[in-house]
Scaffold this active site. Structure first.
Site, short mmCIF file in Angstrom:
data_model
loop_
_atom_site.label_atom_id
_atom_site.label_comp_id
_atom_site.label_asym_id
_atom_site.label_seq_id
_atom_site.Cartn_x
_atom_site.Cartn_y
_atom_site.Cartn_z
N LYS A 1 -5.15 6.13 -12.05
CA LYS A 1 -3.87 5.80 -12.71
C LYS A 1 -4.06 4.59 -13.62
O LYS A 1 -3.62 4.58 -14.76
CB LYS A 1 -2.76 5.51 -11.70
CG LYS A 1 -1.44 5.20 -12.42
CD LYS A 1 -0.31 4.93 -11.49
CE LYS A 1 -0.40 3.58 -10.84
NZ LYS A 1 -0.05 2.45 -11.72
N HIS B 1 -3.18 4.17 -2.70
CA HIS B 1 -4.16 3.32 -1.99
C HIS B 1 -4.78 4.08 -0.82
O HIS B 1 -5.96 3.95 -0.54
CB HIS B 1 -3.49 2.06 -1.44
CG HIS B 1 -2.96 1.13 -2.48
ND1 HIS B 1 -1.62 0.88 -2.63
CD2 HIS B 1 -3.59 0.40 -3.42
CE1 HIS B 1 -1.44 0.01 -3.62
NE2 HIS B 1 -2.62 -0.29 -4.12
N LEU C 1 0.82 -1.21 0.00
CA LEU C 1 0.00 0.00 0.00
C LEU C 1 0.85 1.26 0.00
O LEU C 1 1.84 1.36 0.72
CB LEU C 1 -0.93 0.00 1.22
CG LEU C 1 -1.87 -1.22 1.32
CD1 LEU C 1 -2.78 -1.09 2.54
CD2 LEU C 1 -2.70 -1.40 0.06
N GLN D 1 -8.11 -0.19 -16.58
CA GLN D 1 -8.72 -1.09 -15.59
C GLN D 1 -10.06 -0.53 -15.11
O GLN D 1 -11.05 -1.25 -14.99
CB GLN D 1 -7.75 -1.27 -14.42
CG GLN D 1 -8.33 -1.91 -13.18
CD GLN D 1 -7.27 -2.27 -12.17
OE1 GLN D 1 -6.56 -3.25 -12.35
NE2 GLN D 1 -7.12 -1.52 -11.10
O1 PAF Z 1 -5.02 -2.31 -9.31
C1 PAF Z 1 -4.72 -3.34 -8.66
O2 PAF Z 1 -3.96 -3.32 -7.69
C2 PAF Z 1 -5.27 -4.68 -9.10
O3 PAF Z 1 -5.36 -4.75 -10.49
C3 PAF Z 1 -6.64 -5.02 -8.47
C4 PAF Z 1 -7.69 -4.00 -8.86
C5 PAF Z 1 -6.49 -5.04 -6.95
C6 PAF Z 1 -7.10 -6.40 -8.94
O4 PAF Z 1 -6.21 -7.41 -8.60
#
Ligand code: PAF
Length: 280
Positions: free
Chosen positions: A149, A35, A31, A153
Protein backbone atom coordinates in the site's frame (compact mmCIF):
# COMPACT_ATOMS: atom_id res chain seq x y z
CA UNK A 1 5.81 -16.67 24.17
CA UNK A 2 6.03 -13.01 23.22
CA UNK A 3 8.38 -10.72 25.12
CA UNK A 4 8.09 -6.93 25.26
CA UNK A 5 11.45 -5.19 25.01
CA UNK A 6 12.01 -1.47 25.46
CA UNK A 7 15.75 -0.92 25.25
CA UNK A 8 18.34 -1.35 22.50
CA UNK A 9 20.66 -3.19 24.89
CA UNK A 10 17.99 -5.73 25.78
CA UNK A 11 16.98 -6.42 22.18
CA UNK A 12 20.64 -6.84 21.20
CA UNK A 13 21.18 -9.26 24.09
CA UNK A 14 18.21 -11.46 23.22
CA UNK A 15 19.10 -11.40 19.53
CA UNK A 16 22.63 -12.58 20.27
CA UNK A 17 21.03 -15.75 21.69
CA UNK A 18 18.27 -16.12 19.05
CA UNK A 19 18.11 -18.42 16.06
CA UNK A 20 18.64 -17.07 12.57
CA UNK A 21 16.92 -16.23 10.37
CA UNK A 22 15.61 -13.06 12.00
CA UNK A 23 12.64 -11.20 10.50
CA UNK A 24 11.51 -7.67 11.33
CA UNK A 25 8.10 -6.06 10.84
CA UNK A 26 8.42 -2.27 11.25
CA UNK A 27 5.22 -0.59 12.47
CA UNK A 28 3.94 2.54 14.16
CA UNK A 29 1.41 0.42 16.05
CA UNK A 30 -2.38 0.65 15.62
CA UNK A 31 -2.06 -2.78 14.08
CA UNK A 32 -4.67 -3.81 11.52
CA UNK A 33 -5.19 -6.64 9.02
CA UNK A 34 -2.47 -5.19 6.76
CA UNK A 35 0.12 -5.45 9.56
CA UNK A 36 -1.14 -8.91 10.48
CA UNK A 37 -0.38 -10.11 6.95
CA UNK A 38 3.21 -8.84 7.36
CA UNK A 39 3.46 -10.50 10.78
CA UNK A 40 2.20 -13.80 9.36
CA UNK A 41 4.69 -13.68 6.47
CA UNK A 42 7.52 -12.93 8.91
CA UNK A 43 6.42 -15.70 11.29
CA UNK A 44 6.20 -18.13 8.41
CA UNK A 45 9.63 -17.26 6.92
CA UNK A 46 11.84 -16.73 9.97
CA UNK A 47 12.98 -18.58 13.08
CA UNK A 48 12.91 -15.38 15.13
CA UNK A 49 10.13 -12.89 14.42
CA UNK A 50 10.25 -9.32 15.73
CA UNK A 51 7.74 -6.50 15.36
CA UNK A 52 8.76 -3.01 16.32
CA UNK A 53 6.28 -0.37 17.42
CA UNK A 54 7.54 3.19 17.22
CA UNK A 55 5.61 6.29 16.17
CA UNK A 56 8.38 8.07 14.33
CA UNK A 57 8.19 11.85 14.89
CA UNK A 58 10.58 12.51 12.01
CA UNK A 59 8.15 11.41 9.33
CA UNK A 60 5.26 13.69 10.35
CA UNK A 61 4.91 17.22 8.99
CA UNK A 62 4.16 20.12 11.40
CA UNK A 63 0.44 20.03 10.51
CA UNK A 64 0.12 16.25 10.51
CA UNK A 65 -1.32 13.88 13.11
CA UNK A 66 1.79 12.91 15.16
CA UNK A 67 0.23 13.89 18.51
CA UNK A 68 -3.11 12.22 17.86
CA UNK A 69 -1.73 9.17 15.98
CA UNK A 70 -3.47 6.12 17.55
CA UNK A 71 -1.28 4.55 20.28
CA UNK A 72 -2.51 1.27 21.78
CA UNK A 73 0.57 -0.66 22.91
CA UNK A 74 -1.33 -3.12 25.08
CA UNK A 75 -3.68 -4.07 22.28
CA UNK A 76 -0.89 -4.18 19.69
CA UNK A 77 1.11 -6.46 21.97
CA UNK A 78 -1.88 -8.82 22.19
CA UNK A 79 -2.12 -8.93 18.38
CA UNK A 80 1.57 -9.82 18.17
CA UNK A 81 1.13 -12.47 20.87
CA UNK A 82 -1.82 -14.00 19.02
CA UNK A 83 0.35 -14.32 15.92
CA UNK A 84 3.32 -15.76 17.82
CA UNK A 85 5.78 -12.94 17.36
CA UNK A 86 8.83 -13.63 19.57
CA UNK A 87 9.75 -10.05 20.47
CA UNK A 88 7.85 -6.78 20.40
CA UNK A 89 10.41 -4.00 20.43
CA UNK A 90 8.81 -0.74 21.60
CA UNK A 91 11.57 1.74 22.42
CA UNK A 92 11.13 5.34 23.61
CA UNK A 93 12.03 8.27 21.40
CA UNK A 94 15.25 8.80 23.40
CA UNK A 95 16.46 5.28 22.56
CA UNK A 96 16.12 5.84 18.83
CA UNK A 97 17.04 9.52 18.72
CA UNK A 98 19.44 10.00 21.65
CA UNK A 99 20.68 13.21 20.04
CA UNK A 100 16.98 14.38 19.78
CA UNK A 101 14.92 14.67 16.63
CA UNK A 102 17.02 17.44 15.13
CA UNK A 103 19.44 14.71 14.21
CA UNK A 104 21.20 14.20 10.92
CA UNK A 105 18.76 12.62 8.47
CA UNK A 106 19.06 10.54 5.35
CA UNK A 107 18.05 12.19 2.09
CA UNK A 108 16.66 9.73 -0.46
CA UNK A 109 17.07 10.72 -4.14
CA UNK A 110 14.60 13.42 -5.28
CA UNK A 111 13.35 11.32 -8.22
CA UNK A 112 11.96 8.88 -5.62
CA UNK A 113 11.25 11.13 -2.65
CA UNK A 114 9.89 14.33 -4.23
CA UNK A 115 7.24 12.75 -6.47
CA UNK A 116 3.73 11.49 -5.55
CA UNK A 117 3.31 11.80 -1.73
CA UNK A 118 6.66 13.60 -1.46
CA UNK A 119 5.20 16.64 -3.23
CA UNK A 120 2.93 17.46 -0.31
CA UNK A 121 4.77 15.66 2.51
CA UNK A 122 8.15 17.38 2.52
CA UNK A 123 10.76 15.40 4.52
CA UNK A 124 8.38 12.49 5.07
CA UNK A 125 10.52 9.95 3.23
CA UNK A 126 13.68 11.32 4.73
CA UNK A 127 12.10 10.61 8.14
CA UNK A 128 11.10 7.10 7.09
CA UNK A 129 14.54 6.28 5.63
CA UNK A 130 16.25 7.63 8.76
CA UNK A 131 14.19 5.58 11.21
CA UNK A 132 14.33 2.38 9.15
CA UNK A 133 18.12 2.64 8.82
CA UNK A 134 18.38 2.98 12.61
CA UNK A 135 16.17 -0.06 13.28
CA UNK A 136 17.94 -2.17 10.63
CA UNK A 137 21.20 -1.22 12.22
CA UNK A 138 20.01 -2.23 15.71
CA UNK A 139 18.26 -5.50 14.76
CA UNK A 140 20.27 -6.51 11.68
CA UNK A 141 17.43 -8.71 10.45
CA UNK A 142 17.74 -11.13 7.54
CA UNK A 143 14.31 -10.05 6.28
CA UNK A 144 12.23 -6.91 6.69
CA UNK A 145 8.55 -6.73 5.72
CA UNK A 146 6.67 -3.86 4.08
CA UNK A 147 3.18 -3.55 2.60
CA UNK A 148 2.62 -2.57 -1.01
CA UNK A 149 0.00 0.00 0.00
CA UNK A 150 2.85 2.35 0.89
CA UNK A 151 4.41 1.68 -2.48
CA UNK A 152 6.64 4.76 -2.63
CA UNK A 153 7.95 3.92 0.85
CA UNK A 154 8.79 0.41 -0.38
CA UNK A 155 10.87 1.81 -3.27
CA UNK A 156 12.64 4.18 -0.86
CA UNK A 157 13.50 1.27 1.47
CA UNK A 158 14.84 -0.75 -1.46
CA UNK A 159 16.98 2.26 -2.38
CA UNK A 160 18.12 2.58 1.27
CA UNK A 161 19.32 -1.02 1.58
CA UNK A 162 21.16 -0.77 -1.74
CA UNK A 163 22.69 2.63 -1.03
CA UNK A 164 24.02 1.65 2.41
CA UNK A 165 24.86 -1.94 1.43
CA UNK A 166 22.53 -3.32 4.10
CA UNK A 167 22.25 -7.07 3.63
CA UNK A 168 18.63 -7.30 4.87
CA UNK A 169 16.27 -8.65 2.21
CA UNK A 170 13.18 -6.46 1.68
CA UNK A 171 9.98 -8.47 1.37
CA UNK A 172 6.89 -6.79 -0.12
CA UNK A 173 3.43 -8.05 0.88
CA UNK A 174 0.20 -7.38 -1.06
CA UNK A 175 -2.34 -4.76 0.01
CA UNK A 176 -5.01 -6.03 2.41
CA UNK A 177 -8.45 -4.50 1.93
CA UNK A 178 -11.58 -4.08 4.02
CA UNK A 179 -14.65 -5.91 2.65
CA UNK A 180 -15.70 -2.87 0.57
CA UNK A 181 -12.26 -2.64 -1.09
CA UNK A 182 -10.84 0.20 1.04
CA UNK A 183 -7.11 -0.44 1.64
CA UNK A 184 -6.40 -1.19 5.33
CA UNK A 185 -4.67 1.72 7.06
CA UNK A 186 -4.22 2.82 10.67
CA UNK A 187 -5.86 6.10 9.62
CA UNK A 188 -9.14 4.37 8.64
CA UNK A 189 -10.17 4.57 12.32
CA UNK A 190 -10.61 8.32 11.82
CA UNK A 191 -13.32 7.69 9.18
CA UNK A 192 -17.05 7.39 9.93
CA UNK A 193 -18.92 4.42 8.40
CA UNK A 194 -20.35 6.77 5.76
CA UNK A 195 -16.89 8.12 4.92
CA UNK A 196 -15.53 4.56 4.66
CA UNK A 197 -18.20 3.76 2.10
CA UNK A 198 -17.27 6.90 0.14
CA UNK A 199 -13.56 6.05 0.47
CA UNK A 200 -14.14 2.62 -1.08
CA UNK A 201 -14.63 4.44 -4.41
CA UNK A 202 -10.90 5.14 -4.49
CA UNK A 203 -10.19 1.46 -5.08
CA UNK A 204 -13.08 1.31 -7.56
CA UNK A 205 -11.48 4.17 -9.51
CA UNK A 206 -8.18 2.25 -9.67
CA UNK A 207 -10.03 -0.86 -10.87
CA UNK A 208 -11.79 1.24 -13.49
CA UNK A 209 -8.48 2.65 -14.77
CA UNK A 210 -7.05 -0.87 -14.98
CA UNK A 211 -10.12 -2.13 -16.83
CA UNK A 212 -9.96 0.78 -19.26
CA UNK A 213 -6.29 0.09 -20.07
CA UNK A 214 -7.04 -3.61 -20.49
CA UNK A 215 -9.85 -2.77 -22.93
CA UNK A 216 -7.13 -1.58 -25.33
CA UNK A 217 -8.93 1.61 -26.35
CA UNK A 218 -7.73 3.93 -23.57
CA UNK A 219 -4.31 5.51 -23.22
CA UNK A 220 -3.04 6.09 -19.67
CA UNK A 221 -4.04 9.78 -19.66
CA UNK A 222 -7.54 8.96 -20.90
CA UNK A 223 -7.94 6.18 -18.33
CA UNK A 224 -6.89 8.55 -15.52
CA UNK A 225 -9.33 11.18 -16.76
CA UNK A 226 -12.18 8.65 -16.78
CA UNK A 227 -11.35 7.63 -13.20
CA UNK A 228 -11.22 11.26 -12.09
CA UNK A 229 -14.62 11.86 -13.69
CA UNK A 230 -15.95 8.82 -11.80
CA UNK A 231 -14.52 10.17 -8.52
CA UNK A 232 -15.93 13.66 -9.11
CA UNK A 233 -19.38 12.21 -8.20
CA UNK A 234 -18.17 12.15 -4.60
CA UNK A 235 -17.57 15.74 -3.50
CA UNK A 236 -16.23 14.61 -0.11
CA UNK A 237 -13.21 13.05 -1.89
CA UNK A 238 -10.53 15.69 -2.46
CA UNK A 239 -7.99 14.23 -4.87
CA UNK A 240 -4.33 15.01 -4.37
CA UNK A 241 -2.92 12.95 -7.23
CA UNK A 242 -3.80 10.12 -9.59
CA UNK A 243 -0.76 9.07 -11.58
CA UNK A 244 0.82 6.23 -13.50
CA UNK A 245 4.39 5.28 -12.56
CA UNK A 246 6.82 2.73 -13.93
CA UNK A 247 7.16 -0.51 -12.00
CA UNK A 248 10.92 -0.51 -12.40
CA UNK A 249 11.74 2.80 -10.71
CA UNK A 250 8.54 4.88 -10.29
CA UNK A 251 9.52 7.06 -13.26
CA UNK A 252 6.92 8.64 -15.52
CA UNK A 253 5.51 6.24 -18.08
CA UNK A 254 4.81 6.51 -21.77
CA UNK A 255 1.11 7.23 -22.35
CA UNK A 256 0.67 4.14 -24.54
CA UNK A 257 2.09 1.62 -22.05
CA UNK A 258 -0.33 -1.18 -21.13
CA UNK A 259 1.62 -3.04 -18.43
CA UNK A 260 4.63 -2.84 -16.14
CA UNK A 261 3.35 0.16 -14.22
CA UNK A 262 1.13 1.20 -11.30
CA UNK A 263 -1.72 3.62 -10.97
CA UNK A 264 -1.27 5.41 -7.64
CA UNK A 265 -3.51 7.88 -5.90
CA UNK A 266 -3.78 10.01 -2.79
CA UNK A 267 -6.92 11.76 -1.60
CA UNK A 268 -8.36 13.39 1.46
CA UNK A 269 -11.74 12.78 3.04
CA UNK A 270 -12.14 15.53 5.61
CA UNK A 271 -8.71 15.67 7.22
CA UNK A 272 -7.95 11.97 6.65
CA UNK A 273 -5.37 11.35 3.93
CA UNK A 274 -5.64 8.01 2.12
CA UNK A 275 -3.39 6.36 -0.48
CA UNK A 276 -3.85 3.33 -2.70
CA UNK A 277 -2.47 1.77 -5.86
CA UNK A 278 -3.01 -0.99 -8.39
CA UNK A 279 -0.53 -2.83 -10.58
CA UNK A 280 -0.82 -3.40 -14.30
O1 PAF B 1 4.59 2.34 7.23
C1 PAF B 1 4.75 2.69 8.41
O2 PAF B 1 3.97 2.41 9.32
C2 PAF B 1 5.95 3.56 8.77
O3 PAF B 1 6.23 4.45 7.74
C3 PAF B 1 7.21 2.75 9.13
C4 PAF B 1 7.65 1.89 7.96
C5 PAF B 1 6.89 1.86 10.32
C6 PAF B 1 8.35 3.69 9.50
O4 PAF B 1 8.05 4.51 10.58
Amino acid sequence: MTTLIKSINDIKNVLAKSDRSVGLVPTMGALHAGHISLIKACRNDCKTAIAYIFVNPLQFGPNEDFKKYPRHLENDFKVCEEHEIDFVFAPDEKEIYPENINCETITPPPDLANILCGKTRANHFSGVATVIKRFLNIIQPDYVYFGEKDLQQLYIIRWLTKEFKISTFVRACPIIRESNGLACSSRNVYLTEEEKEIASNLYKSLGLAKKNIRSGIFTIKKAILESLIFLSQFPKIKMEYFEARDKENLDDVDDTKTKGFYFLLAAKIGSVRLIDNIEL
